[in-house]
Design a protein around this motif. Structure first.
Motif, PDB file in Angstrom:
ATOM      1  N   TRP A 107       0.833  -1.198   0.000  1.00  0.00           N
ATOM      2  CA  TRP A 107       0.000   0.000   0.000  1.00  0.00           C
ATOM      3  C   TRP A 107       0.872   1.255   0.000  1.00  0.00           C
ATOM      4  N   ARG A 157       1.093   3.913  -3.069  1.00  0.00           N
ATOM      5  CA  ARG A 157       0.694   5.265  -2.743  1.00  0.00           C
ATOM      6  C   ARG A 157       1.845   6.229  -3.084  1.00  0.00           C
ATOM      7  N   LEU A 158       3.044   5.867  -2.650  1.00  0.00           N
ATOM      8  CA  LEU A 158       4.190   6.745  -2.898  1.00  0.00           C
ATOM      9  C   LEU A 158       4.427   6.948  -4.387  1.00  0.00           C
ATOM     10  N   ARG A 213       2.407   7.384  -6.633  1.00  0.00           N
ATOM     11  CA  ARG A 213       1.537   8.407  -7.201  1.00  0.00           C
ATOM     12  C   ARG A 213       1.782   9.763  -6.565  1.00  0.00           C
ATOM     13  N   LEU A 214       2.735   9.841  -5.672  1.00  0.00           N
ATOM     14  CA  LEU A 214       3.038  11.100  -4.992  1.00  0.00           C
ATOM     15  C   LEU A 214       4.360  11.651  -5.517  1.00  0.00           C
ATOM     16  N   LEU A 263       7.162  12.214  -4.217  1.00  0.00           N
ATOM     17  CA  LEU A 263       8.389  11.524  -3.810  1.00  0.00           C
ATOM     18  C   LEU A 263       8.647  10.319  -4.719  1.00  0.00           C
ATOM     19  N   ARG A 313       7.417   9.760  -7.636  1.00  0.00           N
ATOM     20  CA  ARG A 313       7.648  10.196  -9.014  1.00  0.00           C
ATOM     21  C   ARG A 313       9.087  10.675  -9.164  1.00  0.00           C
ATOM     22  N   ILE A 328      13.358   4.137   3.306  1.00  0.00           N
ATOM     23  CA  ILE A 328      12.037   3.501   3.341  1.00  0.00           C
ATOM     24  C   ILE A 328      12.165   2.029   2.990  1.00  0.00           C
ATOM     25  N   SER A 357       1.828   7.246 -13.327  1.00  0.00           N
ATOM     26  CA  SER A 357       1.372   7.564 -11.982  1.00  0.00           C
ATOM     27  C   SER A 357       0.281   8.619 -12.000  1.00  0.00           C
ATOM     28  N   MET A 366       8.576   7.857 -18.695  1.00  0.00           N
ATOM     29  CA  MET A 366       7.446   8.461 -18.004  1.00  0.00           C
ATOM     30  C   MET A 366       6.633   9.245 -19.041  1.00  0.00           C
ATOM     31  N   GLU A 390       3.735  13.310 -16.746  1.00  0.00           N
ATOM     32  CA  GLU A 390       4.590  13.004 -15.589  1.00  0.00           C
ATOM     33  C   GLU A 390       5.874  13.814 -15.623  1.00  0.00           C
ATOM     34  N   VAL A 436       7.089  16.085 -12.528  1.00  0.00           N
ATOM     35  CA  VAL A 436       8.385  15.981 -11.851  1.00  0.00           C
ATOM     36  C   VAL A 436       9.038  17.359 -11.777  1.00  0.00           C
ATOM     37  N   HIS A 464       8.266  19.317  -8.761  1.00  0.00           N
ATOM     38  CA  HIS A 464       8.514  18.560  -7.541  1.00  0.00           C
ATOM     39  C   HIS A 464       8.581  19.437  -6.297  1.00  0.00           C
ATOM     40  N   MET A 476       6.170  19.121  -3.206  1.00  0.00           N
ATOM     41  CA  MET A 476       6.723  18.505  -2.003  1.00  0.00           C
ATOM     42  C   MET A 476       7.838  19.389  -1.454  1.00  0.00           C
ATOM     43  N   VAL A 491       1.431  10.474   2.099  1.00  0.00           N
ATOM     44  CA  VAL A 491       1.065   9.058   2.000  1.00  0.00           C
ATOM     45  C   VAL A 491      -0.241   8.809   2.737  1.00  0.00           C
ATOM     46  N   TYR A 504      -2.217  17.836  -0.023  1.00  0.00           N
ATOM     47  CA  TYR A 504      -1.531  17.524  -1.257  1.00  0.00           C
ATOM     48  C   TYR A 504      -2.463  17.533  -2.463  1.00  0.00           C
TER      49      TYR A 504
END
Lengths: 428, 312, 276
Positions: free
Chosen positions: A274, A278-279, A281-282, A284, A286, A315, A409, C101, C105, C109, C112, C116, C126, C132
């Motif tokens: 999970w 999830r990551l 698509r975020l 980080l 990407r 991670i 993603s 990608m 995408e 990126v 970014h 983030m 997450v 977000y």
């Protein structure tokens, strides 16, 4: 790979040559066997075994080339097979999940035990997939974090008597911390330099575990590690009120503990899955994938390459640590022997074989490799030999792994899968 | 005071001799790693196991000749080495042919995994066919000379160490000549620069790569025989640790660089020997690996490697 | 006269014994297109790599002054901060897209750091924390805007590596623009483009300048350079030989000599003038 079909005479000649090569390879190592005797060494002769294997190579090669030459039209090639796996991914994944959830209902203790083992590797594979598959960093020492997790759990639970559920996060965090500590100096190394340094770290940790006897118990390891409990309920047959069997008023059976362990590792593996999904698509995740594609372009876009790599390393290490803690509690004992390079290689093989970055592929690969070698349990001597051969054969047939495409993603319209040959594997 | 310093010097000298000997063996194996890496850019994980197979073949050869009643040690060594080299060369060739060639030009990790698989295959093949026990050989080249003696501490240079040094240096000389002066060497260097271009210019790259594996296997077999004679004991697992350390040596020296491989081998041998002599034997591998990590942090391309300036 | 956005002072870059750039000084003004031209091997890309932090100059300074007052010494700023803080974006001579990608995408990126701001927020996302979802929506909107601007909106969900060459060039520019740069450095953006694509590129660059982003351009296509540049700097053998408006540079005998001395492959500015 794309060999053209040969004429019968050429096939015969090729098979003959193969047999000749096999004779050369095996004449000394199979035909003769060194036997220690009282006065030095003696040689035992085994010409029949040699003849058998050379003959097997001849026939095998003959059949293989013959199959290629006269393959019935429409017979599935590995490529077609993989295509169908890929296309059916949509329903295969839920089906597997359902099967995994229901397994303890109909399987016996042995199968559940194998299931636990497979799921441990699925989890390790998914953890390493973050590092290798997404971020493209070649880590040959993943077992180091597995070991840190296992020993953290072993030492915390035996020294301070912490329970499984309190120690589990601690073990994960410690492994993650080690990931950062080890990762920081080495992440500016590229490609195979990173690979050898991570391998070196794995070996260093193992050597320290063996030799720091006062802390780790040395080669004997740590034993009597407490088993996990379900909200404080133990799994044993003592009949005490705080056991699972007594609390629910059922007869104690050792299978209960296996079923419980099975669901614990299933839960941990699904958590890993999970978080990875999830990551991805975020930002980080990407950024990890972008890093795998082109590190220089990432830098030009203002992405802090070192921090991004470190997060992937940490991670991945954290999940390795979780898996290690689980391993310790399942075995009830840990020793340095469990954390050799071969474990790292095994997990990496699962990731690459599954298809870098593919969650389903990694799960399938773990099932095939771990479950498959389990079939050879009765031929323990040959188990690793078969495993090695399988590794080579599968890699040659499917260099990009079982499930190799990449799903975007984020998309404006309906996401289209990206063909594997466009996706980079990273140089880090 | 004088004699105490003398003992210290003598002790250090002894570690130096032992370290150089060990380093020569590592260097011979490291050359195989670095050559393959230079040409097709892959870590040939199975190379350490070819070294192990070389050692086994040598032992089988020596035992066989002893069984036939051969008493001349040099002749027995020469014959069994030649036979072992021939068979090990076949292993090098076969490994490349079945496990790596189909993956050439494929993704970076596929050959690596295939190589790890091949390493597992070779190791377990020998375990199954020859057993898991340690096999011992009584010293064939005994004796040595005392270089000097200081207050009871004798600095020993065994004949075996002399043989190892001479064989290694001679072999490296031949090998250097091969790479720098012969058409094969030219083809190898061309393939190292640019495989595709070399092939366009009419170099048979498949053959060149095969020969690279064959040469690497021969060097590893010689190292295997020297290892067997020096330590007198082998088992199916010796390939792993020797392989990892030889690869470490190749990386330390700068992977792709032939002199670097030898230099790296010597460095690893010396570190191990001095660390065992002065600090602790169990941690000698930790010392070798730590030096590798430190060197790479400050010199990311190793000691003699070409610095890989990022082309933007 | 507008204030200089970028001022390069006495920039020298040596590789071993080779001096690629020697004591180079020039300035690029805000809201202008500054072109750096010169024969092959003149050191243009080296200058670019120094400005964008891929090389550490041997000596000299590179100052970037934002219109609102902050300024940055690029020669000592860490590589990724040049893009992140100083807001200098770049493209590459040999296109560097994230080939595996999708087009969209790639542009995500590029955003970014907006999406983030730090690792903690990246990890909180997450668990769906940290707002977000909203930032992502804005980022997709910005990406869409740029995809429309470069005419790639129809290919948003295709892998970048599958685009034809000309589209890849445009995508790389769009990706750089998604970082909200103050200065956009383009390394031969017209290389390999056909005449129609070159014209489209010129228009795109003029539009980008109109949007308030200054451009530093290395280019061999003199047609493009002479048409859109406000200011041209000419390098030869690592030294500046001319500096001025396109017209001034075109008339400079030293420039003509440098190009004629070089010979074959490059058009001379004079040729371009005739062609234009």
């Amino acid at each position: 790979m794309s060999a053209r079909p040969l004429a019968p005479a050429a096939i015969l000649r090729d098979a003959g040559l193969s047999a000749l090569v096999a004779f050369g390879l095996f004449v000394a190592l199979i035909g003769l066997r060194l036997v220690p005797t009282d006065n030095g060494l003696a040689l035992e002769q085994r010409w029949r075994a040699l003849l058998a294997i050379v003959g097997a190579v001849f026939v095998g090669r003959l059949l293989m080339l013959g199959w290629r030459a006269w393959r019935p039209a429409g017979a599935p090639t590995p490529r077609v097979l993989a295509e169908s796996i890929r296309r059916s991914a949509r329903w295969v994944a839920p089906l597997f999940l359902l099967l995994a959830l229901a397994l303890p209902l109909f399987a016996g203790r042995y199968v559940i035990d194998v299931g636990i083992l497979v799921l441990t590797y699925v989890m390790l594979g998914w953890g390493l997939n973050i590092v290798v598959g997404l971020a493209g960093l070649l880590d040959l020492g993943y077992v180091a974090f597995y070991a840190v997790g296992a020993y953290s759990y072993a030492l915390f639970s035996t020294t301070f008597h912490f329970g499984f559920w309190t120690t589990l996060p601690v073990a994960g965090l410690l492994a993650g911390l080690w990931g950062v500590l080890l990762g920081f100096p080495v992440l500016r190394l590229r490609g195979d330099y990173l690979a050898i340094v991570t391998l070196a770290f794995g070996e260093i940790i193992r050597v320290v575990l063996i030799n720091w006897t006062s802390f780790t118990g040395g080669p004997n390891g740590v034993s009597d590690i407490p088993r996990p409990t379900l909200f404080g309920l133990k799994f044993n047959g003592s009949g005490d009120p705080d056991t699972f069997a007594a609390f629910f008023g059922v007869d104690y059976s050792i299978t209960q503990r296996f079923v419980f362990l099975y669901y614990v590792i299933l839960g941990l593996a699904l958590l890993t899955n999970w978080v990875s999904l999830r990551l991805r698509r975020l930002p980080l995740g990407r950024a990890w994938e972008a890093l795998r594609e082109d590190e220089i372009a990432c830098r030009a876009l203002g992405i802090n390459v070192t921090v991004t790599k470190l997060t992937a390393f940490a991670i991945g290490a954290t999940f390795g640590g979780f898996a290690g803690a689980f391993f310790a509690t399942r075995q009830g004992f840990v020793s340095p022997e469990s954390f050799t390079f071969i474990e790292s290689a095994l997990v990496l093989a699962i990731v690459v074989l599954g298809g870098l970055g593919s969650q389903l592929g990694v799960a399938l690969a773990a099932l095939v490799m771990i479950g498959g070698t389990e079939l050879f349990r009765d031929f323990a001597e040959y188990r690793m030999l078969v495993f090695g051969i399988a590794l080579v054969v599968m890699m040659v047939l499917r260099p990009r792994g079982l499930v190799s495409g990449r799903v975007p993603s984020v998309s404006l319209g309906k996401p289209k899968e990206i063909a594997a040959d466009l996706v980079a594997q990273g140089r880090g | 005071m004088q004699t105490k310093a003398g003992v210290l010097v003598a002790y250090a000298l002894q570690q130096l001799i032992n370290g150089v000997t060990l380093g020569m063996i590592y260097g011979l194996i490291a050359v195989g790693y670095t050559m393959v890496y230079g040409i097709i850019g892959m870590i040939n994980f199975a190379h350490g196991d070819v070294f192990m197979i070389g050692a086994f073949l040598s032992l089988i050869g020596l035992t066989l000749l002893a069984g036939f009643g051969m008493t001349s040690v040099p002749l027995a060594l020469a014959i069994s080495l030649a036979a072992a080299c021939a068979i090990a060369a076949l292993y090098g060739w076969t490994v490349e042919r079945i496990a790596y060639r189909p993956l050439r030009g494929s993704f970076r990790l596929a050959p690596l995994i295939s190589a790890i698989g091949m390493s597992i295959v070779l190791q377990n093949f020998v375990q199954v066919s020859q057993g898991a026990r340690d096999l011992n050989l009584q010293p064939l080249i005994p004796g040595g000379m005392a270089i000097f003696e200081e207050n009871g501490f004798v600095v020993q240079l065994s004949w075996m160490q002399v043989v190892i040094s001479i064989v290694t240096l001679a072999l490296l000389a031949v090998f250097t000549w091969l790479v720098t002066k012969t058409p094969l060497g030219r083809a190898m260097r061309a393939c190292e620069q640019d495989l595709k271009m070399a092939s366009l210019l009419g170099i048979d790259t498949d053959r060149t790569i095969s020969l690279t594996f064959v040469i690497g296997a021969i060097l590893a077999t010689v190292a295997g025989m020297l290892f067997l004679l020096y330590y007198g004991s082998i088992n199916f697992f010796i390939g792993f640790s020797a392989g990892v350390k030889a690869f470490t040596a190749a990386v330390l020296g700068g992977i792709g660089s032939l002199p670097g491989a030898v230099l790296g081998g010597l460095a690893i041998g010396l570190i191990e020997s001095f660390w065992s002599g002065y600090a602790s034997v169990p941690y000698k591998n930790v010392a070798a690996f730590s030096v590798l990590v430190i060197v790479l942090i400050f010199m990311p391309s190793g000691l003699l490697g070409r610095s890989d300036v990022e082309k933007v | 006269m507008t204030a200089p956005l970028l001022s390069v002072e006495h920039l020298t870059m040596r590789f071993g014994g080779l001096t690629a750039v020697s004591a180079l000084s020039f300035a690029a003004r805000a809201n202008q297109i500054t072109a750096v031209i010169g024969p092959n091997g003149a050191g243009k890309t080296t200058v670019f790599n120094c400005i964008t932090g891929f090389y550490r100059p041997t000596s000299g300074t590179i100052q970037l002054h934002h219109p609102e007052g902050s300024s940055y010494a690029l020669q000592s700023l860490a590589g990724h901060l040049i893009a992140r803080r100083a807001k200098v974006a770049r493209t590459f001579q040999n296109i560097r897209l994230f080939a595996g990608m999708t087009v969209l995408e790639n542009l995500m990126v590029a955003q970014h750091n907006t999406l983030m701001p730090n690792v903690v927020s990246g990890l909180l996302a997450v668990f769906g924390l940290g707002g977000y979802r909203h930032t992502q929506k804005l980022a997709i909107e910005k990406a869409t805007t740029w995809l429309e601007a470069v005419g790639l909106i129809g290919r948003a969900d295709d892998p970048a590596g599958s685009l034809p060459y000309g589209q890849q060039r445009r995508l790389e520019i769009a990706r750089a623009m998604c970082t909200d740069p103050a200065l956009l450095c383009l390394d031969e953006p017209a290389a390999g483009l056909n005449p129609r694509e070159s014209d489209e590129l010129s228009e795109l660059l003029i539009r980008i300048r109109g949007g308030g982003c200054s451009i530093l351009l290395i280019e061999h296509d003199m047609g493009v350079v002479m048409r859109i540049s406000d200011h041209v700097v000419v390098l030869d053998h690592g030294k500046k030989i001319s500096d001025g408006t396109p017209a001034e540079v075109r008339a400079d005998p030293k420039v003509i000599a440098a190009y004629l001395g070089e010979g074959d492959e490059d058009e001379t500015p004079a040729d371009a003038e005739e062609a234009a």
